[in-house]
Enzyme design. Structure first.
Site, PDB file in Angstrom:
ATOM      1  N   HIS A 124       5.970   2.229   1.640  1.00  0.00           N
ATOM      2  CA  HIS A 124       4.896   3.202   1.881  1.00  0.00           C
ATOM      3  C   HIS A 124       5.472   4.516   2.407  1.00  0.00           C
ATOM      4  O   HIS A 124       5.135   5.602   1.909  1.00  0.00           O
ATOM      5  CB  HIS A 124       3.903   2.613   2.886  1.00  0.00           C
ATOM      6  CG  HIS A 124       2.719   3.486   3.160  1.00  0.00           C
ATOM      7  ND1 HIS A 124       1.488   3.278   2.568  1.00  0.00           N
ATOM      8  CD2 HIS A 124       2.567   4.574   3.959  1.00  0.00           C
ATOM      9  CE1 HIS A 124       0.644   4.200   2.992  1.00  0.00           C
ATOM     10  NE2 HIS A 124       1.274   4.999   3.846  1.00  0.00           N
ATOM     11  N   GLU A 125       6.352   4.424   3.396  1.00  0.00           N
ATOM     12  CA  GLU A 125       6.910   5.645   3.989  1.00  0.00           C
ATOM     13  C   GLU A 125       7.864   6.350   3.023  1.00  0.00           C
ATOM     14  O   GLU A 125       7.913   7.584   2.985  1.00  0.00           O
ATOM     15  CB  GLU A 125       7.618   5.313   5.307  1.00  0.00           C
ATOM     16  CG  GLU A 125       6.758   4.594   6.336  1.00  0.00           C
ATOM     17  CD  GLU A 125       5.439   5.283   6.636  1.00  0.00           C
ATOM     18  OE1 GLU A 125       5.339   6.520   6.433  1.00  0.00           O
ATOM     19  OE2 GLU A 125       4.493   4.599   7.059  1.00  0.00           O
ATOM     20  N   HIS A 158       6.049   8.620   0.704  1.00  0.00           N
ATOM     21  CA  HIS A 158       5.632   9.908   1.263  1.00  0.00           C
ATOM     22  C   HIS A 158       6.649  11.018   1.008  1.00  0.00           C
ATOM     23  O   HIS A 158       6.309  12.203   1.108  1.00  0.00           O
ATOM     24  CB  HIS A 158       5.390   9.777   2.766  1.00  0.00           C
ATOM     25  CG  HIS A 158       4.033   9.249   3.118  1.00  0.00           C
ATOM     26  ND1 HIS A 158       2.891   9.738   2.548  1.00  0.00           N
ATOM     27  CD2 HIS A 158       3.654   8.283   3.996  1.00  0.00           C
ATOM     28  CE1 HIS A 158       1.840   9.092   3.057  1.00  0.00           C
ATOM     29  NE2 HIS A 158       2.276   8.203   3.925  1.00  0.00           N
ATOM     30  N   GLU A 207      -2.003   9.796   1.556  1.00  0.00           N
ATOM     31  CA  GLU A 207      -2.104   8.375   1.916  1.00  0.00           C
ATOM     32  C   GLU A 207      -2.565   7.492   0.767  1.00  0.00           C
ATOM     33  O   GLU A 207      -2.131   6.344   0.655  1.00  0.00           O
ATOM     34  CB  GLU A 207      -3.040   8.216   3.124  1.00  0.00           C
ATOM     35  CG  GLU A 207      -2.598   8.971   4.360  1.00  0.00           C
ATOM     36  CD  GLU A 207      -1.210   8.556   4.864  1.00  0.00           C
ATOM     37  OE1 GLU A 207      -0.655   7.574   4.342  1.00  0.00           O
ATOM     38  OE2 GLU A 207      -0.702   9.230   5.762  1.00  0.00           O
TER      39      GLU A 207
END
Length: 792
Positions: free
Chosen positions: A478-479, A482, A501
Site C-alpha cells: 500500500h505504501e 503511494h 488512497e
C-alpha cells in the site's frame, strides 16, 4: 476569502498567497534539542513571482481586517546581531560536504519574550491585531503570506545573494543598477537552471543560504499564518526573492511528535498531522506550491536523522558528541510531503545478500547527462527518472530498514524479506519507480495508523511485524503504491483523497499477489475475499459516520477552486472523526475495481501505466483521470458511463454507490468466502452445545484459514448475540488469536454495541497491550462496531 472563519468549524485553512508568488526551493538549517523539545534554526526561501502579481495582494486586504477600526500595524523586530558566515570562506572549510552546511552562528535568544510568536489560540481563525499600518507605511506594500502555526518566528531578513562569490554568472542584464532588482534577477536565473544543472543549482542554493542579510523585513503572525512585507515593495516582482527566517518550534507544536521509542529512548518525528508541516517550518501548504528542498540537521551523535531525500545521508561529525546530516530533493513536491524522523534508530541489514538482489537494486550513478531529455515529460523540468533508461529498468530500488533496537530482530525476520519482492512487483505493474531509493522506519508505538508514505521514506507501525508476513506485506505494498499515486501524482485539491488512497488500496492487492507469485486463479480468489471484507467495512462506515464525511468530492463543481490570492480551505480538514474514516480508501477502491472490470484487467493496467507516464510530476483532479480513462474504453463497453455519471453515482453522494450495491447483490461468494461460511456454521454448533462435554467423536474439525479468512470468520461470529466463554477460549486455542496480526486482533478487540460479559472475556485473553495503541482510542471515539486500523 474571509479570514475570520467560525472557530467551531472543522475546515483547514490554506493561507499562502500562491497565486502571486511561489516558493521554489527551501534551505533548512536546523538543530534538534531533545532536552527542550525544540527544533530551531533558519529557513531560506527562494521565491518566484507569479503571473498574477499586482500592486495589492488580495491577502493584504484580508490580513488587514480587524474587529476594531483601529489602524493595524506591522511590528518591526528589534535589532538582532547574529554572526553570519563569510561567504568568501570556502564551503569545505566550514564542513560543507555534499551540499551540506554544517557551520552555524550563535544561538539567537532575542525571541524569549515571544513578541512575534503565533498567538496562543485554539482551532479557528481570527485576524491579527497587527497588520498593515496605512498611516506610517501605506497600504500598497505587497504581502507574502506563508502557512505557519505553533512556531516562534524571531527574525525575517532579505538575503544578499549578490554577495556570493561567483554569482556574477547569473547577472544577465548589465543594465540593472538597482541592487534589489539585481538580487531578484540572480534568484530568477538560479531557479530557472535546466534539469541537467541540478548539482550546480543545489550548490548555489547552499552558497546563497550562507550569504549575509541585507535588511530586516517586517513580519507578523496570526493563528494560521506568517505575513511578511518590505516597505516600498509594492508588487510580488519587487518583493525580495531570497529571504531568511529565523525561528524555532514549540514543544506542543502539532506537526512533530516528541516521544520515546520502543526501547525507551527519546525521538521526534512528523506523524502526519492534519495541519501538515506548518508547525515545523513556515511554508506554502497549497499543493500547487511545488518546491524542492535541502536540509542540514544537527543532533547528538547517538541519533540518526532520516528525511525525505534522494541521497542516503551519512553523518558528518562536527565536534565531540554532535553530528550533522544533509538531505536534498530535486523533484518539486508539495511542502506537506516533507518528512523527518530523528532517533536512536538501528539500521537492520540482511544477513546475506544474493547476487541477483544486488544486481536488481544496483544503485544508479546518475550523471547530469542522464536527464537531458527531461523536457519530454509534461511536468515542470527536473531530473526525471522516467526519462533515464537505466532508471526505467530498475526493478528494485536501493532500500534500507531502520527500527528501534528492540525490534531489529522482528524486522530481520519479516520486513527485510518482503521489501525486494514488493518493490519488484510494483515495477512489474506500473513501471519506473518515481523515486531513486527508499528508507523504511518502524516508528514509535504512538503512531496512529499502520503506515505513511513520503518521498523516499515510509513509516510503518510496529503492529505490522506481528503475526507473520501478511499484514506487513499488504501494508508495505500500500505504501509503495503511494510513490506513484499520492506523491509522483498528487491531488490538486486535498479533498479528493481518493485519488491517493483509493488507488493505493486497489493496487496493494495487485502488488501483493505478484509479490507472492500467486497463480491467476489464486490471486483472483484472494482479491475477491478482500473485496468482501471491504464491502462489509464500507457498509459499517456508511451506517455509523456523518453523511457529510462520506462524500469523495465534497466541493463538487468548485473542486480545485481557490481565491484570487490562492488561499483556500480544506473542507473537514480538521474534523477529528475524519482521521479514523476509511471512506476515501473504500469507495475509491470499489470505483477503480468497477472500472477495471469494465475494461478488463489487462487493458486497465496498460492504461494505468500510460496515465502514470503522462501525469507523473503533476497535480490532477478526478476529471483528469476519468476523462483519459473513458477515452480508452471502447464505445460498446461504456454502457452510459461518463464523467458526470461517475461524479453523481460515486464521488458526490454519501452512502453506498448504487452501481456497487447492484454489483454486490448480483455477485456470488468466492470459494474462500464459502469456506469461511462453512467454518462459521461449525462454530455456531459449538456455541449452542450444552456445557456437558460430548464424546470426542462428535467434536468439530476446523480447517486452516488464511489471514483474511480469519478476519471474515471473526466478523461473522461477532454478529451473534452471544458467544459463551467456552467458545471464546476454543477460538483462541484453535487460531492462536493472541499471536495474530493487528487486523485479526482488532476484530476481537471491538465487539460493538452487542458486547456482553462473555465476549469481554476474549479481550482478557487477547490482552492487547501498547503494541496496538489505536484500539482504545477507536473504541472511545467511534460507534462503528467493526473497524480495522486506518490505512494511510
Amino acid at each position: 476569502m474571509d479570514i475570520k472563519l467560525d472557530p467551531s468549524r472543522d475546515d483547514l485553512p490554506l493561507m499562502a498567497n500562491t497565486s502571486h508568488i511561489l516558493v521554489k526551493h527551501y534551505v533548512l538549517d536546523l538543530d534538534v534539542d531533545f532536552e527542550s523539545q525544540i527544533i530551531d534554526g533558519t529557513l531560506v526561501l527562494f521565491l518566484e513571482s507569479g503571473n498574477r502579481s499586482r500592486k495589492k495582494s488580495g491577502s493584504t486586504e484580508e490580513a488587514c481586517r480587524s474587529e476594531s477600526n483601529e489602524a493595524c500595524e506591522f511590528r518591526k523586530p528589534e535589532p538582532c546581531h547574529v554572526p553570519v558566515a563569510d561567504t568568501r570562506t570556502s564551503l569545505s572549510q566550514m564542513g560543507y560536504s555534499d551540499f551540506a552546511i554544517c557551520g552555524k552562528g550563535e544561538r539567537d535568544t532575542s525571541g524569549k519574550d515571544g513578541n512575534h510568536d503565533n498567538q496562543e489560540q485554539t482551532y479557528g481563525i481570527s485576524s491579527s491585531k497587527h497588520c498593515c499600518d496605512t498611516g506610517n507605511h501605506g497600504s500598497e506594500d505587497f504581502l507574502l503570506v506563508l502557512d505557519c502555526c505553533d512556531l516562534s518566528v524571531l527574525r525575517v531578513e532579505e538575503v544578499d545573494v549578490a554577495a556570493v562569490p561567483g554569482i556574477e554568472k547569473f547577472t544577465r542584464s548589465p543594465k540593472l543598477t538597482v541592487v534589489s532588482e539585481l538580487r531578484n534577477q540572480i534568484v530568477r536565473e538560479l531557479v530557472a537552471l535546466p534539469a541537467d544543472h541540478w548539482r550546480e543549482q543545489l550548490d548555489y542554493y547552499a552558497r546563497c543560504s550562507l550569504a549575509p542579510g541585507c535588511g530586516e523585513l517586517l513580519f507578523d503572525t496570526d493563528t494560521w499564518s506568517l505575513q511578511i512585507r518590505k516597505t516600498g515593495a509594492q508588487t510580488a516582482t519587487a518583493f525580495p526573492h531570497a529571504i531568511r527566517i529565523r525561528y524555532r518550534t514549540k514543544p506542543q507544536g502539532r506537526s512533530v511528535t516528541w516521544t520515546s521509542d520502543q526501547s525507551g529512548r527519546p525521538c521526534v518525528y512528523t506523524m502526519g498531522s492534519p495541519i501538515n508541516n506548518r508547525a515545523l517550518f513556515p511554508c506554502q501548504e497549497p499543493p500547487v506550491a511545488m518546491s524542492t528542498w535541502q536540509a542540514t540537521v544537527r543532533a547528538a551523535a547517538s541519533f540518526v536523522v532520516l528525511m525525505s531525500g534522494e541521497n542516503s545521508a551519512k553523518p558528518t561529525q562536527l565536534r565531540e558528541g554532535c553530528s550533522s546530516w544533509h538531505y536534498y530533493v530535486t523533484m518539486p513536491m508539495p511542502a506537506s510531503t516533507f518528512t523527518i524522523a530523528v532517533g536512536p534508530w538501528t539500521e537492520v541489514k540482511p544477513e546475506t545478500c544474493s547476487p541477483s538482489d544486488l544486481a536488481a537494486e544496483r544503485s544508479l550513478s546518475l550523471s547530469e547527462a542522464d536527464f537531458r531529455c527531461a523536457g519530454i515529460c509534461g511536468h515542470m523540468e527536473y531530473p526525471c527518472r522516467f526519462q533515464n533508461p537505466s532508471a526505467t529498468t530498475q526493478e528494485i530500488i536501493p532500500h534500507r530498514v531502520f527500527a528501534p533496537e528492540s525490534l531489529a530482530g522482528a524486522c530481520q525476520e519479516t520486513l527485510l524479506q518482503l521489501l525486494s519482492p514488493c518493490l519488484s512487483a510494483a515495477h512489474a505493474v506500473l513501471g519506473t519507480h518515481p523515486f531513486s531509493r527508499l528508507d523504511v522506519l518502524i516508528v514509535p508505538a504512538n503512531f496512529p495508523s499502520l503506515g505513511m508514505a513520503s518521498p523516499h521514506i515510509v513509516f510503518l507501525s510496529q503492529s505490522t511485524l506481528a503475526g507473520g508476513s501478511h499484514l506487513c506485506g499488504t501494508r508495505l505494498c500500500h505504501e509503495i503504491a503511494h510513490a506513484w499515486f499520492g506523491l509522483a501524482i498528487g491531488a490538486r485539491d486535498w479533498t479528493e483523497e481518493w485519488l491517493s488512497e483509493g488507488f493505493a488500496t486497489h493496487l496493494e492487492d495487485v502488488f501483493w499477489a505478484k509479490a507472492q507469485q500467486l497463480a491467476p486463479h489464486e490471486a483472483q480468489e484472494q482479491q475477491e475475499l478482500r473485496a468482501s471484507l471491504r464491502w462489509r467495512r464500507l457498509q459499517d462506515e456508511s451506517r455509523n459516520s456523518p453523511e457529510q464525511l462520506q462524500v469523495l468530492r465534497p466541493n463538487k463543481e468548485k473542486t480545485g477552486h481557490v481565491s484570487d490570492s490562492g488561499s483556500s480551505v480544506i473542507k473537514h480538514g480538521l474534523n477529528p472523526e475524519k482521521v479514523f474514516m476509511q471512506v476515501h480508501y473504500l469507495k475509491g477502491y470499489f470505483l477503480l475495481r468497477f472500472l477495471a472490470r469494465r475494461l478488463g484487467d489487462d487493458t486497465y493496467f496498460s492504461f494505468l501505466r500510460k496515465f502514470v507516464h503522462t501525469f507523473h510530476g503533476q497535480l490532477i483532479l478526478s476529471q483528469d483521470f476519468l476523462q483519459m480513462l473513458l477515452e480508452n474504453i471502447p464505445e460498446e463497453k461504456r454502457l452510459g458511463l461518463s464523467v458526470e455519471s461517475i461524479f453523481r453515482d460515486w464521488l458526490e453522494c454519501p452512502g453506498l454507490p448504487q452501481p456497487l450495491q447492484t454489483e454486490r447483490q448480483a455477485g456470488a461468494e468466492c470459494g474462500l468466502a464459502r469456506q469461511v461460511g462453512a467454518e462459521v456454521a461449525k462454530w455456531k454448533r459449538v456455541n449452542r452445545r450444552p456445557r456437558k462435554r460430548k464424546r470426542r467423536g462428535t467434536e468439530e474439525a476446523f480447517e486452516k484459514l488464511l489471514p483474511d479468512q480469519l478476519v471474515l470468520l471473526l466478523e461473522r461470529l461477532l454478529e451473534q448475540k452471544t458467544l459463551n466463554p467456552r467458545t471464546l477460549r476454543s477460538l483462541e486455542r484453535t487460531y492462536r488469536l493472541s499471536q495474530q496480526d493487528a487486523e485479526e486482533r482488532e476484530q476481537m478487540s471491538h465487539t460493538g454495541p452487542a458486547e456482553t460479559p462473555q465476549t469481554k472475556h476474549l479481550l482478557e485473553i487477547l490482552s492487547v497491550p501498547a503494541a496496538f495503541p489505536l484500539m482504545a482510542a477507536r473504541q472511545a471515539s467511534l460507534t462503528s462496531s467493526k473497524l480495522t486500523l486506518k490505512q494511510s
